[in-house]
Scaffold this active site. Sequence first.
Site, PDB file in Angstrom:
ATOM      1  N   LYS A  72       0.830  -1.239   0.035  1.00 46.03           N
ATOM      2  CA  LYS A  72      -0.013  -0.129   0.153  1.00 46.03           C
ATOM      3  C   LYS A  72       0.947   1.356   0.121  1.00 46.03           C
ATOM      4  O   LYS A  72       0.653   2.282  -0.531  1.00 46.03           O
ATOM      5  CB  LYS A  72      -0.936   0.111   1.147  1.00 46.03           C
ATOM      6  CG  LYS A  72      -1.933  -1.142   0.999  1.00 46.03           C
ATOM      7  CD  LYS A  72      -2.658  -1.278   2.292  1.00 46.03           C
ATOM      8  CE  LYS A  72      -3.854  -2.500   2.382  1.00 46.03           C
ATOM      9  NZ  LYS A  72      -4.443  -2.497   3.699  1.00 46.03           N
ATOM     10  N   VAL A 262      -0.075  -8.382   6.560  1.00 48.88           N
ATOM     11  CA  VAL A 262      -0.656  -9.533   7.317  1.00 48.88           C
ATOM     12  C   VAL A 262       0.336 -10.961   6.878  1.00 48.88           C
ATOM     13  O   VAL A 262       0.238 -11.828   7.427  1.00 48.88           O
ATOM     14  CB  VAL A 262      -1.944 -10.064   7.299  1.00 48.88           C
ATOM     15  CG1 VAL A 262      -3.033  -9.121   7.628  1.00 48.88           C
ATOM     16  CG2 VAL A 262      -2.390 -10.021   5.742  1.00 48.88           C
TER      17      VAL A 262
HETATM   18  N1  GLU Z   1      -4.558  -8.372   1.536  1.00 47.47           N
HETATM   19  C1  GLU Z   1      -4.788  -8.075   2.961  1.00 47.47           C
HETATM   20  C2  GLU Z   1      -6.300  -7.940   3.185  1.00 47.47           C
HETATM   21  O1  GLU Z   1      -6.686  -7.145   2.409  1.00 47.47           O
HETATM   22  C3  GLU Z   1      -4.112  -7.093   3.680  1.00 47.47           C
HETATM   23  C4  GLU Z   1      -4.103  -6.810   4.859  1.00 47.47           C
HETATM   24  C5  GLU Z   1      -3.011  -6.389   5.702  1.00 47.47           C
HETATM   25  O2  GLU Z   1      -1.758  -7.026   5.096  1.00 47.47           O
HETATM   26  O3  GLU Z   1      -2.900  -5.739   6.706  1.00 47.47           O
HETATM   27  O4  GLU Z   1      -6.808  -8.315   3.883  1.00 47.47           O
END
Ligand code: GLU
Length: 310
Positions: A72, A262
């Site tokens: 992000k 995550v």
């Molecule tokens: N792809 C994960 C989700 O959208 C990313 C969340 C994260 O890494 O904190 O749940």
Amino acid sequence: MTRVSPPDLQSFLTDLDMSVHAANDWGTPANYIPELACIAPDQFAISVALPDGQVLSAGCHDQPFSIQSVSKVFTLACVLGRIGDELWDRVGREPSGTSFDSIVLLEREQGRPRNPFINAGALVTTDALLDGRMPADALAEVLGFIRTAAGDTNIHIDGDVATSEKVTGHRNTALAYYLASHKNLHNPPNSTLETYFHQCAIAMNTDQLARAGTVLARFQNAPRLLSSERARRINALMMTCGHYDGSGDFAFRVGLPGKSGVGGGILIIAPGKASIAVWSPGLNNYGNSKVGTEAAHRLAQFTGWSVFAG
Ligand code: GLU
């Protein structure tokens, strides 16, 4: 900020890798993405990129992992490059104090997510990156940014992880449709989700991630992909919002901007001093790497690196 010699730092990292393996609680890998749930939690890697171009590492630093929400940061950088401050009409810049995938706040604030790092805000940011294009074109832009920043073309999207999240990503799907109901998605929700799931599934090792972070650390010899003002602002958002409702605790313990994912990765920036990537797939209650956060705390104590120190 304190000066620390590379040989001292290398021996600290080597010792750190040995000592974390004594942990009896590694946390729990993200269980809502099946491809991540089955990863053994007792793994650790750390890499520190320095201004002279060296990368010091310990642990399994050449093993790729799913960067998930660390992506992000790079999407945000691309979008700010494309549309600048217009993004802030659609997304806020305040910590959320709620979990990364919360829908409650979005309802209360009529579809304008609190910040670009919680999932709702990241979906809007990805939607701005997509901007009427095909998902593949938007993904090529963010992947190109990361590859240039890392100086490494061998960085790819793990299609199995993207598919795994797509199949089980009901919450993100709900968030996307909710945003669309508030006219805060400009593309069909499924196109935005497709792009988002693939962006999160970018796989990198800690050496590559630490190198990619040098554009935010503003090293003289880092690729010029961002203005210093933009890097400063992204770092500020990483500090205030990069660890979801664990952001205050990370700022308190580590004192450096960081963005977790995550998949168990964390990118940490010591402006002008270091770009640090740490990985351990077990998560704490906030959804941030448990052992990774502890390692970052110990590294900050050892080096004295902190944006709050003189
Ligand atoms: N792809 C994960 C989700 O959208 C990313 C969340 C994260 O890494 O904190 O749940």
